[in-house]
Structure formats: C-alpha cells, structure tokens
Design an enzyme around this catalytic site. Sequence first.
Site, mmCIF file in Angstrom:
data_model
loop_
_atom_site.group_PDB
_atom_site.id
_atom_site.type_symbol
_atom_site.label_atom_id
_atom_site.label_comp_id
_atom_site.label_asym_id
_atom_site.label_seq_id
_atom_site.Cartn_x
_atom_site.Cartn_y
_atom_site.Cartn_z
ATOM 1 N N TYR A 14 34.970 51.838 58.130
ATOM 2 C CA TYR A 14 35.782 50.814 58.782
ATOM 3 C C TYR A 14 35.840 51.056 60.291
ATOM 4 C CZ TYR A 14 39.942 48.203 60.189
ATOM 5 O OH TYR A 14 40.810 47.364 60.843
ATOM 6 N N ASP A 38 48.433 43.036 61.378
ATOM 7 C CA ASP A 38 48.019 43.811 62.545
ATOM 8 C C ASP A 38 48.315 43.001 63.797
ATOM 9 O OD1 ASP A 38 46.766 45.295 64.501
ATOM 10 O OD2 ASP A 38 44.882 45.523 63.417
#
Lengths: 123, 123
Positions: A14, A38
């Site tokens: 990631y 986020d």
Amino acid sequence: MPSPEAISQTVNRYLDLVAKGATDDIVALYAPDATLEDPIGSDLRRGHDSIREFYAGFQDLKKDTELAEIRPAGAEPAFLWHLTLDAGDTRTRISPISVMTFDEDAKITSMRAFWSPSDVKVG
Amino acid sequence: MPSPEAISQTVNRYLDLVAKGATDDIVALYAPDATLEDPIGSDLRRGHDSIREFYAGFQDLKKDTELAEIRPAGAEPAFLWHLTLDAGDTRTRISPISVMTFDEDAKITSMRAFWSPSDVKVG
C-alpha cells in the site's frame, strides 16, 4: 484470518503504491465494499468507485512514503508513516497514524487515517 | 464535542496516571459505560469495574510513560507512546499505538491499544 505476514505485505505494498503506483493498483488492495475515512472526521467513502476517486486526486503528485512504526495486531494493524509531497521548491510532509482492517483474503475492508491540518509540515 | 485542548489534557493526564497515579483516578477518566480493548484482539472490557480490574493489575509496578506522537483528530485521537516497566534489573518497554474516543464531557468512551507481544522489548 490472514497471516501477519500477509497483512504486513499488504501494508508495505500500500505504501509503495501510494508513493509510486497506479490508482487502480491501490484500489485493488481494497475489498469491493471497503470503507475509507481520511482524514478521521471526514465523510466516509465506501466502495471501489469512491475509493478510486480519493486516490486519483493526488496520483500525479511526486511523492514518497516511509513506514515508521507498525503494530500488527491480528487482522487490524495500526501504523505511523510519513508521506512527503514534493512540489519542486516546497516539500510537504504529513505523518498519519493509519488503522486498517482486513478480510480473510487480506483485502483491506477499512482504512482510517488519523491526522489533521496541524500535523502538516511545509518546508 | 470536547475541545482539542480538553482531549489533549486528558491524554496527557492518562499517561501521567498510568505512570504514577492511583487506579481510581485512571478509572475516573472513563465514562461509566466505556469500553477498553488492550491489547487489540483481547476480550472487550466494559464499565468501571472491569476497567478498574485491568489497571489495578499493574498499579504497584514501577513504571514510566512518554508520549511520542499524537494525532488529535476531533474527538478521536491516535497516539504512539512508550511504557517502561522497571523491575530492578530488567526494564521492559512497550510502545503501543492507542486510539481513544471521547464524549461531550471529555470522558473516555473507548480505548483500544494496538500492540502485540512481539512489540515488547526487554533490556
């Protein structure tokens, strides 16, 4: 439950993909109905289309990532990492604490990134 | 929602009390029906009695705490901190990433500590 090794691999992949990868490859790490928050407190995104939109927004920026600390506790790791955005004459650094959950196939089912504007350093 | 300052104060007071405080003072930082999961993956504790039992178990150990990084995002901060247990000739260090949620009175409604035995350093 996925193995700690599989989870650690996905976290590292990631971060590599956030730095240098294609948006679709990041999205492929997520389960189809995964959620993304986020930063923490923002509207929850759900599903590949919404998640793709999030990452596509900064794919073209020059950036780097670095894993600082990870606590791989079962299928739910928490990790502190650094994101450096390089815009030529200015470098912006954000160091979120992220928490992910995973399904049995080691796909991300949720990602929450803890940071706020006061954590952004420009230099 | 409590102010970021109130949350930051509670986190710092929590770490001070874990190091040097009385169990009842730690418990008083929690809302009556709060939950505690420490470490992640262990059975969830709920309520003051169960939370008191958790902290009472290590109240008499000589120990110190240090806040390393905190991401105070709204009413849900994540923070990396160090706990050092001093047993005379051995010192044990654990560095959890903890996530707390708070109610409107800045009482802790949940605490989750991300760490696992592999994060414990003895020296």
